[in-house]
Design a protein around this motif. Structure first.
Motif, short mmCIF file in Angstrom:
data_model
loop_
_atom_site.label_atom_id
_atom_site.label_comp_id
_atom_site.label_asym_id
_atom_site.label_seq_id
_atom_site.Cartn_x
_atom_site.Cartn_y
_atom_site.Cartn_z
N GLY A 282 0.81 -1.21 0.00
CA GLY A 282 0.00 0.00 0.00
C GLY A 282 0.83 1.25 0.00
N ARG A 283 2.17 1.11 0.10
CA ARG A 283 3.07 2.27 0.05
C ARG A 283 3.96 2.12 -1.17
N GLY A 284 3.33 2.15 -2.33
CA GLY A 284 4.04 1.79 -3.54
C GLY A 284 4.73 2.92 -4.26
N ASP A 285 4.86 4.10 -3.61
CA ASP A 285 5.45 5.24 -4.31
C ASP A 285 6.87 4.94 -4.77
N ILE A 286 7.72 4.48 -3.88
CA ILE A 286 9.11 4.18 -4.23
C ILE A 286 9.16 3.02 -5.21
N VAL A 287 8.33 2.01 -4.97
CA VAL A 287 8.33 0.84 -5.84
C VAL A 287 7.95 1.22 -7.26
N GLU A 288 6.93 2.06 -7.41
CA GLU A 288 6.52 2.48 -8.75
C GLU A 288 7.64 3.25 -9.45
N GLN A 289 8.31 4.12 -8.71
CA GLN A 289 9.40 4.88 -9.31
C GLN A 289 10.57 3.97 -9.69
N LEU A 290 10.86 2.98 -8.84
CA LEU A 290 11.95 2.06 -9.15
C LEU A 290 11.62 1.21 -10.39
N ASN A 291 10.37 0.78 -10.49
CA ASN A 291 9.99 0.01 -11.67
C ASN A 291 10.04 0.86 -12.94
N ASP A 292 9.67 2.13 -12.81
CA ASP A 292 9.79 3.04 -13.97
C ASP A 292 11.25 3.23 -14.35
N ALA A 293 12.12 3.39 -13.34
CA ALA A 293 13.54 3.58 -13.62
C ALA A 293 14.14 2.33 -14.26
N ALA A 294 13.74 1.15 -13.78
CA ALA A 294 14.29 -0.09 -14.32
C ALA A 294 13.80 -0.34 -15.75
N ALA A 295 12.60 0.15 -16.06
CA ALA A 295 12.02 -0.08 -17.39
C ALA A 295 12.45 0.98 -18.40
N TYR A 296 13.13 2.02 -17.95
CA TYR A 296 13.51 3.11 -18.86
C TYR A 296 14.47 2.62 -19.93
N ARG A 297 14.18 2.96 -21.15
CA ARG A 297 15.02 2.60 -22.28
C ARG A 297 15.57 3.87 -22.92
N SER A 298 16.87 3.91 -23.09
CA SER A 298 17.52 5.11 -23.61
C SER A 298 17.77 5.00 -25.11
N TRP A 299 17.56 6.13 -25.80
CA TRP A 299 17.87 6.25 -27.23
C TRP A 299 19.09 7.14 -27.44
N THR A 300 19.81 7.42 -26.36
CA THR A 300 20.92 8.37 -26.44
C THR A 300 21.98 7.95 -27.46
N TRP A 301 22.48 6.75 -27.33
CA TRP A 301 23.58 6.34 -28.19
C TRP A 301 23.17 6.15 -29.64
N PRO A 302 21.99 5.57 -29.93
CA PRO A 302 21.58 5.52 -31.34
C PRO A 302 21.43 6.91 -31.97
N ILE A 303 20.83 7.85 -31.21
CA ILE A 303 20.66 9.20 -31.76
C ILE A 303 22.02 9.86 -31.97
N PHE A 304 22.91 9.72 -30.98
CA PHE A 304 24.24 10.32 -31.13
C PHE A 304 24.98 9.73 -32.33
N GLY A 305 24.89 8.40 -32.47
CA GLY A 305 25.59 7.77 -33.58
C GLY A 305 25.11 8.27 -34.93
N VAL A 306 23.80 8.43 -35.08
CA VAL A 306 23.24 8.92 -36.35
C VAL A 306 23.71 10.34 -36.63
N LEU A 307 23.62 11.21 -35.62
CA LEU A 307 24.02 12.61 -35.82
C LEU A 307 25.51 12.73 -36.09
#
Length: 272
Positions: free
Chosen positions: A16-41
């Motif tokens: 019932g205190r899922g604030d930290i858990v939700e944020q951690l799951n969001d952080a773990a699920a984050y997918r970065s496009w940084t390197w593909p975008i940098f490589g193209v540019l």
């Protein structure tokens, strides 16, 4: 043999205190496009006319910004200010974890089965129960997606781990998180005998008896087997942790005192 690892991360009932858990799951699920975008540019800047170096330079500047942004997206920052009785309790938990971390061997039991026939008993060194274990570690490493200002007592076995925070227990399985409130935690500790092969035995454990791989009905070596190696009966500590929501961990340590200390600290955890 039956699985004794409890509910999966998706089956654990939230506290019932899922604030930290939700944020951690969001952080773990984050997918970065940084390197593909940098490589193209960057490659585009090299491919076009002499002014392409401007595009490549801009890509480098963007890279620094995007890398810093990714680090922020992949990490949840939590600062704890623990005082009074709660601080004293958490300090005792850290001390108990230090004792457990010093244990030469730590395991998590993942399967267990009862020996039910005389033949099974005689061909399994006289054991009454069979278990399957995996090696575990006890550290103070916070999960990779959490940045905090405290040491985090942690037990890790394979791709699963328990992280003991001042206000909850984080459960991590792969890239997913759940939590368990201390008020829901049930723990127990006892010593247990375990049959081991000779060689490489932990020196901080006590050998209490000996047996053989094949035994007769009286417990002595079965002389019908020419290759019948001797086995050591070791005394280990065992800690069981469970919750009504489905958490179940059974941890063994070569030092009996380690699980006893952890149990005492967990039993004293604040229930608010």
């Amino acid at each position: 043999m039956e699985d004794v690892t409890g509910a999966t991360i998706h089956e654990l009932v939230a506290t019932g205190r899922g604030d930290i858990v939700e944020q951690l799951n969001d952080a773990a699920a984050y997918r970065s496009w940084t390197w593909p975008i940098f490589g193209v540019l960057f490659l585009a800047g090299l491919a076009i006319a002499s002014w392409g170096w401007l595009l490549s330079g801009a890509a480098l500047v963007a890279l620094v910004y995007l890398v810093l942004r990714d680090q922020a997206k992949r990490r949840v920052i939590v600062f704890y200010d623990v005082e009074g009785a709660d601080e004293r309790w958490f300090d005792s938990l850290v001390d108990s974890t230090t004792v457990a971390a010093a244990s030469q061997k730590v395991w998590r039991i993942v399967e267990s089965g009862q020996v039910v026939t005389t033949r099974q008993h005689k061909t399994n060194a006289g054991a009454g129960n069979l278990v399957s274990r995996v090696s575990a570690t006890v550290t103070f490493d916070a999960p990779r997606h959490l940045a905090t200002n405290i040491a985090v007592p942690t037990i890790t076995a394979g791709h699963t781990s328990l992280h003991f925070l001042p206000d909850r227990i984080l459960v991590k399985e792969g890239r997913q998180y759940a939590d368990v409130a201390y008020g829901d935690l049930v723990s127990g500790a006892r010593s247990t005998q375990f049959i081991e092969a000779l060689g490489g035995l932990p020196t901080d454990a006590q050998q209490v008896d000996r047996t053989w791989q094949y035994v007769n009905v009286k417990g002595g070596p079965d002389r019908r087997y020419s290759n019948n190696p001797e086995r050591a009966v070791m005394l280990y500590g065992q800690l069981e942790m469970s919750s009504p929501g489905g958490l179940y961990w059974k941890v063994q340590t070569s030092a009996v005192s380690a699980t006893n200390r952890l149990h005492e600290s967990l039993r004293a955890a604040p229930r608010h």
